[in-house]
Design an enzyme around this catalytic site. Structure first.
Site, PDB file in Angstrom:
ATOM      1  N   SER A  80      -7.313 -15.237  12.735  1.00 41.31           N
ATOM      2  CA  SER A  80      -7.450 -14.153  13.714  1.00 41.31           C
ATOM      3  C   SER A  80      -7.039 -12.853  13.035  1.00 41.31           C
ATOM      4  O   SER A  80      -6.350 -12.882  12.005  1.00 41.31           O
ATOM      5  CB  SER A  80      -6.504 -14.431  14.889  1.00 41.31           C
ATOM      6  OG  SER A  80      -6.362 -13.303  15.720  1.00 41.31           O
ATOM      7  N   TYR A 113       1.619 -16.954  18.695  1.00 43.02           N
ATOM      8  CA  TYR A 113       0.237 -16.882  18.192  1.00 43.02           C
ATOM      9  C   TYR A 113       0.201 -16.166  16.844  1.00 43.02           C
ATOM     10  O   TYR A 113      -0.454 -16.627  15.903  1.00 43.02           O
ATOM     11  CB  TYR A 113      -0.615 -16.153  19.230  1.00 43.02           C
ATOM     12  CG  TYR A 113      -2.108 -16.166  18.989  1.00 43.02           C
ATOM     13  CD1 TYR A 113      -2.904 -17.217  19.446  1.00 43.02           C
ATOM     14  CD2 TYR A 113      -2.733 -15.111  18.328  1.00 43.02           C
ATOM     15  CE1 TYR A 113      -4.276 -17.219  19.251  1.00 43.02           C
ATOM     16  CE2 TYR A 113      -4.113 -15.101  18.124  1.00 43.02           C
ATOM     17  CZ  TYR A 113      -4.879 -16.159  18.594  1.00 43.02           C
ATOM     18  OH  TYR A 113      -6.249 -16.149  18.390  1.00 43.02           O
TER      19      TYR A 113
END
Ligand code: NAD
Length: 256
Positions: free
Chosen positions: A138, A151
Site C-alpha cells: 500500500s 495497517y
C-alpha cells in the site's frame, strides 16, 4: 504469456485480488482463489476466461489453514508459480484506543500470512528456477497516516519482507516485488467513505472527494484493472530484473 503457469491469489473473492486473478487468467494462468464469502461467482468469472480455477477458503490469520491451502494448490496444479499476497483488512482508531485483537488480526492477515505463503511457495519456485511473488502492500507501506498504526506497521513490514526475500532469491529466476496502491474504490475503502460521511454529517460523494483530496493528487482512484496490469508486467520477462521493488500506483500520493 502465462499459459501453463499457476497463480495463487489470497483474498481474491473481491476487489483488487479478484481483478489481479482475472488479469493473470487473461494471460493464460490457472488460478487458485482464496477469500471469504461465496466463491462461486468469482470462480465462474475466472473460468470464463478459459483457464482452470480452484478455490480454497483458508483463513489467512491461521498458519495451519495456510499450510493446507498451499498443499491443496500443489495437489491440483503441481506447484504455485505466481504467488500474490493480497488478503488484507483495515481498522481505523487512535493507538491508545486500538483494540488489541484488531492489532493482532491486522498483523496476522496483512503481514504474517505473506511470510507463511512465501516460505511454503519458494522451494518449488527455486526448483523450477522461475517464480513471481507479488505482495499487495500500500502507499501505507511507504508513508503513514494517523489512526492506522496496525495497517501502516503491517504494510511497512510487507515492504521489508519483499526486500529481504528478493535478496535471498536474487541469483535465481524467482523475483519478489510489492505493489503499493493509493486509494482504490473497493469494499475496504467504501467502508471508510461511509464511516466518514456518517461521522462528519456529509454526503458519501463529499466524503469521497475529501478522501482523495487529502492524499491522492490525481484526485482519481487507482483502478483494480490498472493494478492487474502492473501484476501482469511483473510476471513478464521484461521484469526479470525488477527485484525487491515497492512500486507505487497511487496517483502521486507518495511523491509529495
Ligand atoms: P476487499 O475488502 O475488497 O478484499 C479483501 C479480500 O481479502 C477479500 O477477498 C476478503 O474475503 C479477503 N480476506 C479478508 N480477510 C481474510 C482472511 N482472514 N483470510 C482470507 N481472506 C481474507 O479489499 P481490497 O481493497 O481489494 O484490498 C486488497 C488488498 O489491497 C489489501 O491487502 C489492502 O490492504 C490492499 N490495498 C487496498 C487499497 C484500497 O484503496 N482499496 C489501497 C492500498 C492497498
Amino acid at each position: 504469456m502465462l499459459k501453463g503457469k499457476t497463480a495463487l491469489v489470497t483474498g481474491s473473492t473481491s476487489g483488487i485480488g479478484l481483478a489481479v486473478a482475472k488479469s493473470l487468467a487473461q494471460q493464460g494462468a490457472n488460478i487458485v482463489l482464496n477469500g471469504f464469502g461465496d466463491a462461486s461467482a468469482p470462480r465462474a468469472e475466472v473460468e470464463a476466461l478459459g483457464v482452470r480455477a480452484e478455490y480454497h477458503g483458508a483463513d489467512m490469520s491461521k498458519p495451519e489453514q495456510i499450510d493446507d491451502m498451499m498443499k491443496f494448490a500443489a495437489s491440483k496444479f503441481g506447484r504455485v508459480d505466481i504467488l500474490v499476497n493480497n488478503a488484507g483488512i483495515q481498522h481505523v482508531a487512535k493507538v491508545e484506543d486500538f483494540p488489541t485483537e484488531r492489532w493482532d488480526a491486522i498483523i496476522a492477515i496483512n503481514l504474517s500470512s505473506a511470510f507463511h505463503t512465501t516460505r511454503l511457495a519458494i522451494p518449488a519456485m527455486r526448483e523450477a528456477n522461475w517464480g513471481r511473488v507479488i505482495n499487495i502492500a500500500s502507499a501505507h507501506g511507504l508513508v503513514a497516516s494517523a489512526q492506522k498504526s496496525a495497517y501502516v506497521a503491517a504494510k511497512h513490514g510487507v515492504v521489508g519482507l519483499t526486500k529481504a526475500v528478493a535478496l535471498e532469491t536474487a541469483t535465481t529466476g524467482v523475483t519478489v516485488n510489492a505493489i503499493c496502491p493509493g486509494w482504490v474504490l473497493t469494499a475496504l475503502v467504501q467502508k471508510q467513505i461511509d464511516d466518514r460521511a456518517a461521522r462528519e454529517g456529509i454526503t458519501a460523494a463529499q466524503a469521497q472527494n475529501d478522501l482523495l483530496g487529502e492524499k491522492q493528487p490525481s484526485l482519481q482512484f487507482t483502478t483494480v484493472e490498472q493494478l492487474g496490469g502492473l501484476a501482469v508486467f511483473l510476471c513478464s520477462p521484461a521484469a526479470d530484473q525488477v527485484r525487491g521493488v515497492a512500486w507505487a500506483m497511487d496517483g502521486g500520493w507518495t511523491a509529495q
